[in-house]
Design an enzyme around this catalytic site. Structure first.
Site, short mmCIF file in Angstrom:
data_model
loop_
_atom_site.label_atom_id
_atom_site.label_comp_id
_atom_site.label_asym_id
_atom_site.label_seq_id
_atom_site.Cartn_x
_atom_site.Cartn_y
_atom_site.Cartn_z
N GLU A 177 0.82 -1.22 0.00
CA GLU A 177 0.00 0.00 0.00
C GLU A 177 0.85 1.26 0.00
O GLU A 177 1.26 1.73 1.06
CB GLU A 177 -0.95 0.02 1.21
CG GLU A 177 -1.82 1.28 1.24
CD GLU A 177 -2.77 1.37 2.43
OE1 GLU A 177 -2.74 0.48 3.30
OE2 GLU A 177 -3.54 2.34 2.48
N LYS A 219 -2.55 -1.96 -3.08
CA LYS A 219 -3.59 -1.08 -2.52
C LYS A 219 -3.17 0.37 -2.74
O LYS A 219 -2.46 0.95 -1.92
CB LYS A 219 -3.78 -1.38 -1.02
CG LYS A 219 -4.76 -0.46 -0.32
CD LYS A 219 -5.22 -1.04 0.99
CE LYS A 219 -6.08 -0.05 1.76
NZ LYS A 219 -6.73 -0.64 2.93
P1 13P Z 1 -9.38 4.43 4.05
O1 13P Z 1 -10.23 3.68 3.04
O2 13P Z 1 -10.18 5.07 5.15
O3 13P Z 1 -8.39 5.33 3.39
O4 13P Z 1 -8.55 3.32 4.83
C1 13P Z 1 -7.95 2.33 4.10
C2 13P Z 1 -6.70 1.96 4.74
O5 13P Z 1 -6.52 0.84 5.12
C3 13P Z 1 -5.64 2.99 4.88
O6 13P Z 1 -4.45 2.41 5.25
#
Ligand code: 13P
Length: 339
Positions: A177, A219
């Site tokens: 991510e 992600k």
């Molecule tokens: P949000 O969808 O609220 O951005 O959170 C996703 C997430 O896991 C951020 O690390």
């Protein structure tokens, strides 16, 4: 590493019509969310709220996996079932956030680097024993004057790749991510440029660390204008810019891309995902791993009151169903009001 098993878990997480619930808020973050509804962040309130989410009947039709937090993966539902077992019973795959947070990067004012590599091998082993089959590590990239720097991006991409390699070694699917934040006044074009550079570096580092892409998920942020930018891209522009950026950077061996919501409203996050899935063929599944965009309506319906649990679960099921429809490009705003 059994790459076949990793790929099978990754593919199950992006099964058609389903996506991931991010319920891995750290202590300070869940406290902030609870403050928004006037609930104090006690261990019991956090447990009760997560039980509400995980025990929602029918939710596994739209939710394939849940990302837990260190505290949550050890907690139990009121009938004494550990949360990972409760999720598995529902047909949902348990996952775990393993980074230790984004900290200021020494020597690079305004930039952050994510910590948590020390001891990660042992923690992954322990989490796998507790039932985790996938993990998450979030790098945070802010856009501003003179940032991000190329070295800041390099440090974050390197940490993501080391994390991903360790996960695969432990038999855990890494969700990679790198989040380009939507704070600030930058244009959608600038977000696209930075996201392109971030993803290019991340895939170069993953290759360098011999990470098997078929056993990973990405992600990312969507490509959107900064919140303070006077010109906001409409739904089709966000979808187009995001898909173009991903096509230029994400190898087709990656089974799926699970977007974060990053501060978009629940409705925007659903609309954007649906538009992307309706816009033609792409080499990966395009899905969601939303935190706020799935949970905001649930928190508002719950307000910490036991009497509101059913209403809150209905709000969760409804939001998850809309995102399930968005997986096939079939969401319409008229579905918002359907009971
Ligand atoms: P949000 O969808 O609220 O951005 O959170 C996703 C997430 O896991 C951020 O690390």
């Amino acid at each position: 590493m059994d790459i076949g098993e990793l790929e099978s878990v990754a593919r199950s997480l992006v099964a058609p019509g389903k996506g991931i619930l991010a319920a891995d808020e750290s202590g300070p973050t869940i406290e902030k969310r609870f403050q928004g509804i006037g609930v104090s962040s006690t261990e019991e309130n956090r447990r009760a709220y997560r039980e509400l989410l995980f025990s929602t009947k029918g939710i596994s039709e739209y939710i394939s996996g849940v990302i837990l937090y260190d505290e949550t993966i050890r907690q139990k539902s009121s009938d004494g079932t550990l949360f990972p077992a409760l999720l598995e019973r529902q047909g949902i795959i348990p996952g775990i956030k393993v980074d230790a947070g984004a900290k200021p990067m020494a020597g690079f004012p305004g930039e952050k680097v994510t910590e948590g590599l020390d001891g990660l091998r042992e923690r992954l082993e322990a989490y796998r024993k507790l039932g985790a089959r996938f993990a998450k590590w979030r790098a945070v990239i802010d856009i501003g004057n003179g940032i991000p720097t190329s070295y800041g991006l390099r440090a974050n991409a390197h940490a993501l790749a080391r994390y991903a390699a360790l996960c695969q070694d432990a038999g855990i699917v890494p969700i990679v991510e790198p989040e380009v934040l939507m704070d600030g006044g930058h244009t959608i074009e600038r977000c696209g440029e930075v996201t392109t550079e971030v993803l290019s570096r991340v895939y170069a580092e993953l290759a360098g660390h011999r990470v098997r892409l078929e056993g990973t998920l990405l992600k990312p942020n969507m490509v959107v204008s900064g919140k303070k930018c006077p010109v906001q891209g409409d739904v089709s522009m966000v979808a187009e810019c995001t898909v173009r950026t991903l096509k230029g950077t994400v190898p087709p061996a990656v089974p799926g891309i699970v977007f974060l919501s990053g501060g978009q409203t629940p409705r925007q996050a659903t609309e954007h995902l649906s538009a992307m899935n309706g816009s033609g063929k792409v080499p990966w599944e395009l899905s969601f791993s939303y935190g706020r965009a799935l949970q905001d309506p649930v928190l508002k319906a719950w307000m910490g009151q036991p009497g509101n649990v059913t209403a809150a679960q209905n709000a969760f099921l409804h939001r998850a169903k809309l995102n399930g429809a968005a997986r096939a490009g079939k969401y319409t705003p008229a579905m918002e009001d359907a009971a």
